[in-house]
Design an enzyme around this catalytic site. Structure first.
Site, short mmCIF file in Angstrom:
data_model
loop_
_atom_site.label_atom_id
_atom_site.label_comp_id
_atom_site.label_asym_id
_atom_site.label_seq_id
_atom_site.Cartn_x
_atom_site.Cartn_y
_atom_site.Cartn_z
N CYS A 133 0.84 -1.21 0.00
CA CYS A 133 0.00 0.00 0.00
C CYS A 133 0.87 1.25 0.00
O CYS A 133 1.36 1.68 1.05
CB CYS A 133 -0.93 -0.01 1.21
SG CYS A 133 -1.96 1.45 1.34
N CYS A 136 -0.44 4.15 2.10
CA CYS A 136 -0.24 3.99 3.55
C CYS A 136 1.22 4.23 3.94
O CYS A 136 1.51 4.85 4.96
CB CYS A 136 -0.61 2.58 4.01
SG CYS A 136 -2.09 1.91 3.27
N ASP A 137 2.17 3.73 3.15
CA ASP A 137 3.56 3.65 3.60
C ASP A 137 4.55 4.51 2.80
O ASP A 137 5.72 4.61 3.18
CB ASP A 137 4.03 2.19 3.54
CG ASP A 137 3.17 1.29 4.44
OD1 ASP A 137 2.75 1.77 5.51
OD2 ASP A 137 2.92 0.13 4.07
#
Ligand code: NAP
Length: 306
Positions: A133, A136-137
């Site tokens: 992701c 997300c990261d």
């Protein structure tokens, strides 16, 4: 025990649209979602191909708006994992968080999840440099060097997103041609931070506490080489989240549910929508369309029971 007209399992674009249409049809409707509304769309930085947003819209923003819209018409959303879906004399019994609810009809919209490659280091460094992701990261890798594995829409789109943070992004693809849509391909070719590693597969993710590099194999020569990277983002496709209903419906060889055109499964009152279905195009818009069709079918089905 609570009895609902309709329980929708999964609150991505398919489930939320089904919730909107069912609630507007005055059905007593509950969506059970295990994470955040939006599913995979919520993990997408920007959605540029959903009509009505000429400049695009952030995935999480679109997801929240869809949830709000369904709730505005009375659709209830609760957040929990669903443990079991069973046939019941009144329709279906759904078990979640030690609770049970009866539904006269069910729409399953549990979608798909990222596929793992299964190479050495992938599990070991998950969360320590290996991610599925970018939204997300990605921000953890400011000025770093990253590898994205895959050549589809997700790999190319997310690689471009990662160039906002990283100094350099390698796209490692097993063939010499991308699968991604042409417009995305052209943007990636034009991006000076992206370098392609063609005809290559990932064979190992290396590191100590964290990822320090990847080993790739040129599939034409079998030659192995190492690339130093700080992180690896894997986008080699998705697989169906069909565990909950695999014993109730027919699956294709890849685990996707075979449905009728109207999203019916052959089990009266049970419908499957969105990425979980066998279908030619998995997008927010096709998921939403499925949700609308299924809700209309549920209305007809419930009327036929009266
Ligand atoms: P995908 O379209 O199935 O592409 C998967 C990619 O990974 C392919 O390039 C494939 O190579 C490669 N691959 C598969 N297994 C591999 C392995 N074991 N090792 C190395 N490479 C491997 O999957 P996706 O990109 O996740 O997209 C999923 C769906 O969501 C698609 O329908 C896509 O169109 C949609 N989507 C759309 C958008 C958008 O419209 N903006 C964004 C994201 C996703 P080959 O090409 O050689 O098969």
């Amino acid at each position: 025990m609570t009895v609902k007209d309709l329980v929708i399992i999964g609150g991505g674009p398919a489930g939320l649209t089904a919730g909107l249409y069912a609630a507007r049809g005055a059905l007593n409707t509950l969506i059970i979602e295990r994470g955040m509304p939006g599913g995979q769309a919520a993990a997408t930085e920007r959605v540029e191909n959903y009509p009505g947003f000429p400049d695009g819209i952030d995935g999480p923003d679109l997801s929240m708006k869809m949830a709000e819209q369904a709730q505005r018409f009375g659709c209830e959303i609760i957040y929990s994992d669903v443990d079991k879906l069973e046939l019941h004399e009144k329709g279906f019994k759904i078990t979640y968080s030690d609770e049970e609810v009866i539904a006269k009809a069910v729409i399953v919209a549990t979608g798909a999840k990222p596929k793992f490659i299964g190479v050495k280091g992938e599990q070991e460094f998950h969360g320590k440099g290996v991610s599925y992701c970018a939204t997300c990261d990605g921000a953890f890798f400011r000025d770093g060097t990253l590898a994205v594995i895959g050549g589809g829409d997700a790999a190319v789109e997310e690689a471009m997103f990662l160039t906002k943070f990283a100094a350099k992004v390698y796209i490692v693809h097993r063939r010499g041609q991308l699968r991604a849509t042409k417009i995305l391909q052209q943007r990636a070719f034009d991006n000076p931070k992206i370098e392609f590693v063609w005809h290559s597969v990932l064979t190992e993710i290396k590191g100590q506490e964290k990822v320090t590099g990847i080993e790739v194999k040129d599939v034409r020569t079998n030659e192995l080489s190492e690339i130093k990277v700080d992180g690896v983002f894997i986008y080699v496709g998705t697989e169906a989240n069909s565990d909950l209903i695999k014993d109730l419906v027919q699956l294709d060889e890849r685990g996707y549910v075979i449905t009728q055109e109207d999203t019916g499964t052959g089990v009266p009152g049970l419908y499957v929508v969105g990425d979980l279905r066998q279908k030619p195009l998995r997008q927010v818009i096709t998921a939403a369309a499925d949700g609308a069709i299924a809700a209309a079918q549920v209305e007809k089905y419930l009327a036929s029971l009266e």
